[in-house]
Every structure is written in C-alpha cells, then in structure tokens.
Scaffold this motif. Structure first.
Motif, PDB file in Angstrom:
ATOM      1  N   GLY A 166      56.522  32.796  40.947  1.00 30.52           N
ATOM      2  CA  GLY A 166      56.117  33.607  42.078  1.00 30.52           C
ATOM      3  C   GLY A 166      55.483  34.928  41.723  1.00 30.52           C
ATOM      4  O   GLY A 166      55.092  35.699  42.615  1.00 30.52           O
ATOM      5  N   HIS A 167      55.337  35.238  40.454  1.00 34.00           N
ATOM      6  CA  HIS A 167      54.762  36.514  40.036  1.00 34.00           C
ATOM      7  C   HIS A 167      53.283  36.346  39.692  1.00 34.00           C
ATOM      8  O   HIS A 167      52.801  35.245  39.428  1.00 34.00           O
ATOM      9  CB  HIS A 167      55.510  37.067  38.817  1.00 34.00           C
ATOM     10  CG  HIS A 167      56.960  37.306  39.071  1.00 34.00           C
ATOM     11  ND1 HIS A 167      57.424  38.111  40.070  1.00 34.00           N
ATOM     12  CD2 HIS A 167      58.065  36.807  38.442  1.00 34.00           C
ATOM     13  CE1 HIS A 167      58.744  38.139  40.058  1.00 34.00           C
ATOM     14  NE2 HIS A 167      59.160  37.336  39.087  1.00 34.00           N
ATOM     15  N   GLY A 168      52.573  37.455  39.668  1.00 35.25           N
ATOM     16  CA  GLY A 168      51.183  37.439  39.241  1.00 35.25           C
ATOM     17  C   GLY A 168      50.244  36.778  40.237  1.00 35.25           C
ATOM     18  O   GLY A 168      50.660  36.265  41.270  1.00 35.25           O
ATOM     19  N   GLU A 169      48.968  36.830  39.925  1.00 38.75           N
ATOM     20  CA  GLU A 169      47.938  36.237  40.771  1.00 38.75           C
ATOM     21  C   GLU A 169      47.620  34.832  40.288  1.00 38.75           C
ATOM     22  O   GLU A 169      47.829  34.485  39.126  1.00 38.75           O
ATOM     23  CB  GLU A 169      46.676  37.100  40.755  1.00 38.75           C
ATOM     24  CG  GLU A 169      46.874  38.498  41.354  1.00 38.75           C
ATOM     25  CD  GLU A 169      45.584  39.281  41.387  1.00 38.75           C
ATOM     26  OE1 GLU A 169      44.556  38.739  40.918  1.00 38.75           O
ATOM     27  OE2 GLU A 169      45.605  40.422  41.874  1.00 38.75           O
ATOM     28  N   GLY A 170      47.086  34.044  41.215  1.00 38.89           N
ATOM     29  CA  GLY A 170      46.717  32.685  40.866  1.00 38.89           C
ATOM     30  C   GLY A 170      45.462  32.623  40.022  1.00 38.89           C
ATOM     31  O   GLY A 170      44.665  33.565  39.982  1.00 38.89           O
ATOM     32  N   TYR A 171      45.306  31.509  39.337  1.00 38.31           N
ATOM     33  CA  TYR A 171      44.111  31.250  38.526  1.00 38.31           C
ATOM     34  C   TYR A 171      43.325  30.102  39.131  1.00 38.31           C
ATOM     35  O   TYR A 171      43.904  29.135  39.620  1.00 38.31           O
ATOM     36  CB  TYR A 171      44.494  30.866  37.097  1.00 38.31           C
ATOM     37  CG  TYR A 171      44.881  32.016  36.192  1.00 38.31           C
ATOM     38  CD1 TYR A 171      44.726  33.344  36.586  1.00 38.31           C
ATOM     39  CD2 TYR A 171      45.395  31.755  34.927  1.00 38.31           C
ATOM     40  CE1 TYR A 171      45.078  34.382  35.742  1.00 38.31           C
ATOM     41  CE2 TYR A 171      45.751  32.784  34.068  1.00 38.31           C
ATOM     42  CZ  TYR A 171      45.596  34.103  34.486  1.00 38.31           C
ATOM     43  OH  TYR A 171      45.947  35.123  33.651  1.00 38.31           O
TER      44      TYR A 171
END
Length: 341
Positions: free
Chosen positions: A229-234
C-alpha cells in the motif's frame, strides 16, 4: 505442496475437457451426483416459495463449473454500476477460504481475509458497498436489507437454490466453456448443463460469445500497485523485458500469466490453488526480482509484503447492450415488486 495442488488441478481440468477413460470411469458417480443435485434443487426451490427478501431485486452472479469465470470482476462492476444508477446495492457472499462465523459477518475494507475470505474483502475494498459473509444466503441477504440495501447481489449464488432471485447472470470461461459437459466427478459441472436455461444473461470471459451471449473483457489497470500500500504505482512498461516472479493463487493462474506475458514481462511462474493462504516464504525470493501477483492474492499478502511485491488490478468491461438490457430488466422487476406490495 501448493504448487503440486495447482499442477494437479490443471491436470484434472485437462481430463474434464474431454470424454476419455477418466470421464468414462467416473460416469456412474457423475450420474449419481447429478441426480442428487437435481433432487436437492427441486426441494430447495419448493422451500423458497415461502421466503421473501425485502429488496427491489435479488441478482445472482454465478457459474456452472468448478473454478473461476469472472464472477468477482462482474460483481464489482455490477455494484458500482447500480450505485451510479441510484440503487443501494449490497453483496452477500459465502466467503470461501475464510473462517467466518456461520451467523454472518459484515465485511469492511479492514477485515481479516483469514476470517472473511479473499474475494469478499477485495469486493468491499473496490466497491465501498455493504458486503455480508454468511453461509446462509437468505440470512445474509436480509442482513443487507436491514442496512438499507435495496438490491442484493449474491456472489457465486447460482447453486444456492433456497435464495429467491429475480435476475440470474451466468458467467462462462471462454476458454474452458463447460468442459466435457458432464457433472462432477466426470466433468467440471456443479449441476447439469440444462441449468444454463435458468440464466437471464450469459457473459463469456476470455473467448468468443455464442448466440444470445455477451462478451466480458477483463481489462488490466494502467498501473501496478505496491502490495503493502505504500508508494506510487508503476506503469507495466517499467517491468517490460525484465525477469519477474509471477505468483497466482486463483482458479486459472495461466490467465494472469498470459496477461503479464502480453505486457512483454519475462515471468517465472509460481501457480498456487485457488484461495491459497500464502505464507511469507512463498512470495519471497533471494534474487531481488520483482514479485507480481493478482489483486485477489494481494489482499492476503499485504501484512507481510515487501517493497518488491506488486499487484495488477483488473476490471470488467461489458457491452453497452448488456448494460442497457440489465438495467431495463431491473427497472421492470422493481416496478412489479412495488405494485405487489
């Protein structure tokens, strides 16, 4: 053990797609199973005549075969579309794979998948509508109406004949279809294929629809998301032309693997049985490669996922003709029920 079960399941499906020696040997058991299923259906259909669900409509989404056919994406699409149309939908599910109380549990986006099951949790997270897990679908449906739901959606409810239904949506895997057309254990059918005639709508995923059927596409999201759930998607191209571990504990792991390969990702396959309860060591590898999985598996792995664990959401896309026909049918059902009150 998990990979062996997945391999064994695939081999059994190979047998279920033909009428060979295995089907012939199991045929007497298949006849007995089909007879018992039909007797039970007639008994429960008689019982449901005295059962009422205080809703504008009950919509059943189900299939006839063992394994996946796109029921969960359809259920999610249906809940969102009905909410957009002004209805108050809710979903009742058996909660397969969970350890839920038989008296019923309301599912929230923060529920434990070990308790409520992976699919109900995924549906609750994606839709935001009330979701109830209950082995007794009638009791679960009534619990939803107590929460203000006016359209009950029964996820995987086609064989729960005691539950009254107004609209039945049958999902069919376009690749496997109905296998060899025989009931368990000779074939993959949960009930005789004549049950298809009880469906109001038939949707086919991953293949060409036949006469009177609609095609449903499973469309991947534009981004893969971190399981923790952390960070942005790629975007998928970040993984293209790279090796990656592909983990799938769904009914047809190859469907997910083919989607990754279509994005030009070089995958190392790790199939597991449907609803597999993952352990941390099963998704951790010592080579530093990214680990890609389905959203259904991600909800079970979130608490022990690492930075290199990613999932790729998918969504259902249906023809406008099906959407229009479904909404028109629902409006008619709701109007008739209102007139009878």
């Amino acid at each position: 053990m998990g990979r062996f079960k997945a391999w064994l399941g695939a081999r059994i499906w190979d047998q279920w797609c033909q009428r060979g020696p295995f089907a012939a040997a199991m045929y007497p058991l298949s006849l007995a199973y089909a007879g018992a299923v039909e007797w039970n259906r007639h008994r429960l259909e008689q019982a449901r005549r005295s059962i009422t669900i205080p809703a504008k409509a009950v919509i059943v989404v189900g299939n006839l075969t063992v394994g996946g056919s796109g029921k969960t994406p359809m259920t999610i699409w249906l809940a969102k579309r009905l909410a957009d149309a002004g209805y108050r939908p809710g979903i009742v599910s058996r909660g397969y794979g969970g350890r839920g109380d038989a008296a019923g549990i309301r599912v929230t986006p923060l529920s434990d998948p070990v308790v409520v099951g992976d699919e109900p949790l995924l549906i609750a997270q994606r839709t935001g509508v009330p979701v109830q897990v209950d082995r007794d679908r009638v009791r679960g449906a009534r619990a939803l109406t107590d929460q203000g739901v006016d359209v009950v959606i029964a996820d995987d409810g086609m064989q729960h004949h005691r539950l009254p239904r107004d609209i039945t949506i049958l999902m069919i895997d376009g690749k496997r279809r109905l296998g060899n057309g025989l009931c368990l254990p000779s074939g993959p059918l949960r009930e005789p294929k004549t049950a298809r005639e009880r469906a109001d709508f038939v949707l086919v995923t991953g293949g060409e629809p036949g006469p009177g059927e609609f095609a449903m596409e499973l469309v991947p999201s534009s981004r893969l998301q971190r399981v923790d759930g952390h960070g942005e998607g790629y975007k998928p191209h970040r993984f293209a032309r790279r090796d990656a571990h592909a983990v799938a504990g769904i009914a047809d792991p190859e469907r997910f693997f083919r989607m990754l390969e279509a994005a030009d990702i070089d995958i190392i396959r790790h199939p597991f049985p449907d609803h597999h309860r993952f352990r941390p060591h099963q998704i951790r590898f010592d080579d530093g490669l990214p680990v890609l999985m389905t959203e259904k598996d991600a909800v079970k792995c979130r608490t022990f996922a690492q930075e290199n664990h990613w999932y790729w959401p998918i969504a259902a896309r249906v023809p406008s003709a099906f959407e229009s026909a479904l909404l028109a049918r629902l409006e008619t059902v709701a109007r008739i029920k209102k007139a009878l009150i």
